[in-house]
Enzyme design. Structure first.
Site, mmCIF file in Angstrom:
data_model
loop_
_atom_site.group_PDB
_atom_site.id
_atom_site.type_symbol
_atom_site.label_atom_id
_atom_site.label_comp_id
_atom_site.label_asym_id
_atom_site.label_seq_id
_atom_site.Cartn_x
_atom_site.Cartn_y
_atom_site.Cartn_z
ATOM 1 N N TYR A 160 14.823 50.908 -12.873
ATOM 2 C CA TYR A 160 14.715 49.679 -13.737
ATOM 3 C C TYR A 160 15.895 48.955 -13.560
ATOM 4 O O TYR A 160 15.953 47.737 -13.640
ATOM 5 C CB TYR A 160 14.582 50.135 -15.323
ATOM 6 C CG TYR A 160 14.545 49.218 -16.160
ATOM 7 C CD1 TYR A 160 13.270 48.598 -16.640
ATOM 8 C CD2 TYR A 160 15.701 49.113 -17.016
ATOM 9 C CE1 TYR A 160 13.338 47.516 -17.411
ATOM 10 C CE2 TYR A 160 15.598 48.170 -18.385
ATOM 11 C CZ TYR A 160 14.318 47.510 -18.311
ATOM 12 O OH TYR A 160 14.359 46.299 -19.358
ATOM 13 N N LYS A 164 16.122 45.058 -12.415
ATOM 14 C CA LYS A 164 16.720 44.332 -13.332
ATOM 15 C C LYS A 164 18.151 43.370 -12.456
ATOM 16 O O LYS A 164 18.301 42.234 -12.817
ATOM 17 C CB LYS A 164 17.103 44.598 -14.776
ATOM 18 C CG LYS A 164 16.023 45.085 -15.604
ATOM 19 C CD LYS A 164 14.864 43.949 -15.673
ATOM 20 C CE LYS A 164 13.860 44.191 -16.716
ATOM 21 N NZ LYS A 164 12.720 43.265 -16.749
HETATM 22 N N1 LIG Z 1 12.912 46.106 -25.481
HETATM 23 C C1 LIG Z 1 13.957 46.263 -24.840
HETATM 24 O O1 LIG Z 1 15.049 47.016 -25.471
HETATM 25 C C2 LIG Z 1 14.333 45.460 -23.692
HETATM 26 C C3 LIG Z 1 15.763 45.406 -23.185
HETATM 27 C C4 LIG Z 1 16.230 44.790 -22.064
HETATM 28 C C5 LIG Z 1 15.215 43.942 -21.456
HETATM 29 N N2 LIG Z 1 13.887 44.180 -21.920
HETATM 30 C C6 LIG Z 1 12.972 43.458 -21.084
HETATM 31 O O2 LIG Z 1 12.218 42.455 -21.749
HETATM 32 C C7 LIG Z 1 10.729 42.386 -21.452
HETATM 33 C C8 LIG Z 1 10.101 42.494 -22.568
HETATM 34 O O3 LIG Z 1 10.202 43.873 -22.771
HETATM 35 P P1 LIG Z 1 9.535 44.578 -24.090
HETATM 36 O O4 LIG Z 1 10.361 45.569 -24.731
HETATM 37 O O5 LIG Z 1 8.638 43.435 -25.120
HETATM 38 O O6 LIG Z 1 8.365 45.320 -23.183
HETATM 39 P P2 LIG Z 1 6.790 46.061 -23.839
HETATM 40 O O7 LIG Z 1 6.290 46.928 -23.225
HETATM 41 O O8 LIG Z 1 6.764 46.203 -25.354
HETATM 42 O O9 LIG Z 1 5.774 44.354 -23.615
HETATM 43 C C9 LIG Z 1 5.508 44.305 -22.454
HETATM 44 C C10 LIG Z 1 4.259 43.346 -22.090
HETATM 45 O O10 LIG Z 1 3.919 43.240 -20.664
HETATM 46 C C11 LIG Z 1 2.618 43.578 -20.384
HETATM 47 N N3 LIG Z 1 2.783 43.801 -19.046
HETATM 48 C C12 LIG Z 1 3.184 45.016 -18.494
HETATM 49 N N4 LIG Z 1 3.056 44.977 -17.078
HETATM 50 C C13 LIG Z 1 2.319 43.817 -17.180
HETATM 51 C C14 LIG Z 1 1.593 43.402 -15.738
HETATM 52 N N5 LIG Z 1 1.709 44.043 -14.644
HETATM 53 N N6 LIG Z 1 0.858 42.264 -15.666
HETATM 54 C C15 LIG Z 1 0.816 41.676 -17.006
HETATM 55 N N7 LIG Z 1 1.324 41.997 -18.067
HETATM 56 C C16 LIG Z 1 2.105 43.025 -18.262
HETATM 57 C C17 LIG Z 1 2.188 44.588 -21.510
HETATM 58 O O11 LIG Z 1 0.840 44.754 -21.469
HETATM 59 C C18 LIG Z 1 3.123 44.281 -22.636
HETATM 60 O O12 LIG Z 1 2.089 43.268 -23.665
HETATM 61 C C19 LIG Z 1 10.705 43.096 -20.428
HETATM 62 O O13 LIG Z 1 10.949 42.419 -19.030
HETATM 63 C C20 LIG Z 1 11.856 44.129 -20.411
HETATM 64 O O14 LIG Z 1 12.128 44.907 -19.269
HETATM 65 C C21 LIG Z 1 13.559 44.768 -23.122
#
Ligand SMILES: NC(=O)c1ccc[n+]([C@@H]2O[C@H](COP(=O)([O-])OP(=O)(O)OC[C@H]3O[C@@H](n4cnc5c(N)ncnc54)[C@H](O)[C@@H]3O)[C@@H](O)[C@H]2O)c1
Length: 252
Positions: A160, A164
């Site tokens: 990851y 990123k």
């Molecule tokens: N939550 C955190 O702490 C955090 C921190 C830093 C960065 N991020 C980044 O923020 C973004 C959102 O994260 P989140 O926590 O809301 O994730 P989440 O898992 O809660 O939601 C992710 C969404 O993406 C969809 N998804 C996954 N794979 C897919 C694919 N191949 N095609 C289409 N849709 C797909 C899922 O169905 C889901 O609705 C991500 O890129 C994540 O890496 C999250």
């Protein structure tokens, strides 16, 4: 000085594609930008989740699109559907992502490839698919989602973190390639945010320790990211491009 008006922050009727809009941060951004007046294409491989979000935005402004960001044909069809419906694309938010935690010595190639394909290749494919229309328009915004873990990861986060980091590099390179076409490319790096991704992959002890170091002693909520995403869609941010914007400092 030019008139500095509230209109500089308006995103009324802007057409925004959000990947991964069915849940977590993507859902919050879709609902928030929809409330601010944007037309939102809610892209997710979980169509029923995306559809529920689009319905909440409303039939005139929200549309759900069934798409897996790792599949080129699926991405091409999604972008064609948005153009068919709204006739233009003002912004793309490459938010869909996945996290898998595993020590390097135990990692499978399949999981390594899955994390890279969803995060990096998905961002690449969707960006490629919208660029012809944005170049034709002479304007556009692309916002990618990276993470503080892309700069300073923790044990178990190699795939990851590396994926990123690749997205931040991609963001800067793409910015240089398309700046002359009026297209801005930025990345948002949220801190730990209370979503399914975080809850499924982090221990509660880790989440509590991180939360204690955040403002107010609480974790980020998905809604905390809307304001930054909104800003990056506006006229006011048109000079902002090429950088990763950290919501929390790496390691902090
Ligand atoms: N939550 C955190 O702490 C955090 C921190 C830093 C960065 N991020 C980044 O923020 C973004 C959102 O994260 P989140 O926590 O809301 O994730 P989440 O898992 O809660 O939601 C992710 C969404 O993406 C969809 N998804 C996954 N794979 C897919 C694919 N191949 N095609 C289409 N849709 C797909 C899922 O169905 C889901 O609705 C991500 O890129 C994540 O890496 C999250």
């Amino acid at each position: 000085m030019q008139n500095y008006r509230a209109a500089n922050f308006s995103i009324h009727d802007k057409v925004v594609i959000i990947t991964g809009a069915g849940g977590g941060i993507g859902k919050a951004m879709a609902l928030g930008l929809g409330q601010a007046g944007a037309m939102v294409a809610c892209v997710d491989r979980d169509f029923s989740a995306a559809n529920a979000v689009a319905k909440e935005i409303g039939p005139d402004k929200g549309v759900a699109i069934d798409c897996d960001v790792t599949l080129e044909d699926s991405v091409t069809a999604a972008v064609a559907a948005v153009i068919g419906r709204f006739r233009r694309i003002d912004a793309l938010i490459n938010n869909a992502g996945q996290l898998h935690r595993c020590l390097v010595k135990d990692h499978t190639l399949a999981d390594w490839n899955r994390i890279f394909t969803v995060n990096v290749t998905g961002t690449f494919l969707f960006s490629c698919a919208v660029l012809p229309r944005m170049i034709e328009q002479g304007a556009g915004r692309i916002v990618n989602f990276t993470s503080a873990l892309g700069v300073r990861s923790t044990p178990g986060g190699a795939a990851y973190g590396a994926a990123k980091a690749a997205i931040s590099s991609f963001t800067n390179t793409l910015h240089q390639e398309v700046a002359g076409h009026g297209i801005s490319v930025s990345a948002i790096a949220p801190g730990l945010t209370n979503t399914a991704m975080a809850n499924d992959n982090m221990t509660s002890e880790y989440m509590e320790r991180i939360a204690a170091s955040y403002p107010g002693g609480r974790l980020g909520q998905p809604e905390d990211i809307i304001g930054l995403a909104h800003f990056l869609m506006t006229e006011a941010s048109k000079h902002v491009s090429g950088s990763t914007i950290f919501v929390r400092p790496p390691g902090g």
